[in-house]
Design an enzyme around this catalytic site. Structure first.
Site, mmCIF file in Angstrom:
data_model
loop_
_atom_site.group_PDB
_atom_site.id
_atom_site.type_symbol
_atom_site.label_atom_id
_atom_site.label_comp_id
_atom_site.label_asym_id
_atom_site.label_seq_id
_atom_site.Cartn_x
_atom_site.Cartn_y
_atom_site.Cartn_z
ATOM 1 N N GLU A 1 130.730 75.057 6.131
ATOM 2 C CA GLU A 1 129.393 75.263 5.576
ATOM 3 C C GLU A 1 129.488 76.536 4.757
ATOM 4 O OE1 GLU A 1 126.366 77.199 4.863
ATOM 5 O OE2 GLU A 1 125.997 77.375 7.016
ATOM 6 N N CYS B 1 121.904 81.277 5.275
ATOM 7 C CA CYS B 1 122.491 80.309 4.348
ATOM 8 C C CYS B 1 121.434 79.414 3.719
ATOM 9 C CB CYS B 1 123.549 79.469 5.048
ATOM 10 S SG CYS B 1 123.039 78.830 6.654
#
Length: 504
Positions: A263, A300
């Site tokens: 990720e 994020c």
């Protein structure tokens, strides 16, 4: 309760030190020395994980659920000490650390319940058809099975929920895969105390000690050794695009390539439909300021870009966002390196053609205040730099000249973790044109909200097309994330007495 780290690695049930050490760089409090990991320790941990897999990988779901719950209990038993060391190392407020601890133990307990239910096994049976012409069909069963030892890299921005006992570790252990964690040097003391909790759970549950190991520090050689070790069968990673892509390439270059579930980041754009912008633009601008600066923007899913239709409503949005962000005080970032990268990213955006600086950040060492910029849709489309993530509280407002240009901007996006549509009822037709585009761009699409905050549940997808993640069919959050560490196996005419117990 205070916690003083001993600075050793946990390798197959033993705390092991090395001659070389590195010193932590906490935001507050005392620094501590930690042993530096080596390739030899990686090999020792991987060998132990493989040995553990022959029992742990074939253990009952009840046994693994008990283990996951025991880890959660041991983490909670160290709650105050975890908050103390975690806040010192990262600069995150105690409330954030406490909330993240709850999320971490919640993930462990969620996976315990998930595997007990058994649905994740996706068991299928095609009955034998011995009389079928022209050819008989055998009995065929299928079930998901664990893949083997998994490597997990701790994240800088989530010292608990995406690190030592975070989502990757919880999913892998639930699947039946032993784990070797490469701790993040931003919070090694936090990693150590959580490893102590896992170690205590291993002993209380009578697990093979190789089911979990923690290796701290080390340069690229340690990470390289871990992802290229022939006994490691998959990698979970949360971090930067550059570091993740390097590890991804190493996994692909192995004699036996393995999946790398990375990720890697996202700008998480928000798109404003005209009626919503007109009626609620100023209120949304204030909410955006709060979301953008939450946790110093070190999420994020931080919504870094707002795409609005140019005109008076956009002017009001810009004015409100500028005022709201101007009042936000500097916040401590997780590391000196992150703060330095944030400053450099802001300077790059500021120097780009067609970009107007609305708020210039004043950054002092690890403290960072917001940046805010605006540009036209035309200039955004002509400069790829403006679509790249700057990790921190940096916002960019893109003024599209009309709906066609807004759709063009959405089509030009790289892969994202999230995309958001702000709309009212009158905007439905415009939003219906946008939605199919965003489906191809992101793993999660929101309406009238802000993407910061990722719910841990069955339906969550935290991933997306590259570069948001390296595997668009996976998620790193939610129960579906267990599928990363399983593979389907078919059993043809295997007697019931020989089949895995989960078929019964």
């Amino acid at each position: 309760m205070t916690f003083t780290p001993h600075g050793k690695h946990l390798i197959s049930g033993e705390w092991i030190g090395t001659d070389a050490v590195f010193t932590s760089e906490p935001a507050t409090g005392d620094a501590h020395d930690f042993s530096v990991g080596t390739s030899a320790l990686v090999d020792q941990a991987a060998q132990a994980a493989e040995d553990a897999f022959w029992s742990f990988g074939y253990s009952s779901r009840e046994t693994r659920a008990k283990f996951l719950n025991a880890i959660a209990d041991e983490i909670e038993a160290r709650a105050d000490a975890i908050t103390q060391i975690g806040s010192e190392e990262t600069g995150l407020p105690q409330g954030r650390m406490q909330g993240e601890r709850g999320r971490t133990t919640g993930q462990l307990r969620l996976f315990a319940a998930h595997i007990l239910a058994g649905d994740y096994l996706d068991r299928r049976t095609d009955e034998a058809l011995p009389d079928r012409a022209p050819m008989a069909r055998p009995e065929i069963r299928m079930m998901q099975r664990p893949i083997g030892p998994v490597a997990v890299f701790g994240a800088s921005n989530f010292p608990l929920a995406f690190s030592t006992a975070g989502g990757d570790t919880a999913a892998a252990l639930a699947a039946g895969c032993p784990v070797v964690v490469k701790g993040h040097s931003a919070h090694p003391g936090t990693g150590e105390i959580v490893a102590e909790a896992i170690h205590a759970a291993i002993k209380s549950c009578g697990m093979h000690p190789g089911v979990f190991s923690l290796i701290q520090g080390g340069k690229r050689d340690v990470g390289t050794s871990l992802v290229q070790h022939p006994l490691i069968k998959a990698v979970g990673f949360t971090g930067s695009l550059g570091g993740g892509r390097a590890l991804f390439d190493l996994c692909a270059q192995r004699p036996e390539p393995i999946p790398f579930f990375g990720e890697l980041g996202s700008v998480n754009p928000m798109f404003f439909m005209p009626t919503a912008l007109s009626k609620r633009g100023t209120a949304i601008a204030e909410g955006w300021a709060g979301s953008l600066t939450m946790g110093a923007g070190q999420f994020c899913t931080n919504p870094g870009i707002s795409v609005v239709l140019d005109g008076p409503d956009a002017d009001a949005f810009v004015e409100t966002a500028t005022k709201a962000l101007s009042s936000v005080a500097p916040q401590t970032m997780l590391t000196d390196g992150i703060a330095d990268a944030y400053r450099k990213g802001g300077s790059s955006i500021s120097a780009a053609k067609g970009v107007q600086e609305l708020i210039s950040s004043t950054c002092d060492l690890r403290d960072a205040a917001p940046y805010l910029f605006e540009t036209s849709g035309k200039d955004w489309l002509e400069n790829e730099l403006l679509g790249e993530e700057v990790f921190g509280p940096l916002g960019l407002i893109v003024r599209a000249k009309d709906m066609d240009e807004l759709l063009q901007i959405s089509k030009a996006l790289k892969g994202q973790l999230t995309c958001t549509i702000h709309l009212d009822d009158e905007d439905a037709q415009d939003a219906k044109k946008l939605l199919p585009i965003l489906e191809r761009k992101a793993g999660r699409i929101l309406a009238n909200g802000f993407p910061t905050g990722v719910e841990v549940c069955d339906a969550m997808v935290h991933g997306g097309p590259y570069p948001a993640s390296t595997n668009f069919g996976a998620t790193s959050v939610g129960t579906l994330s267990i599928r990363r560490f399983l593979r389907p196996v078919s059993y043809q005419n295997i007697p019931a007495a020989v089949l895995p117990a989960d078929f019964s």
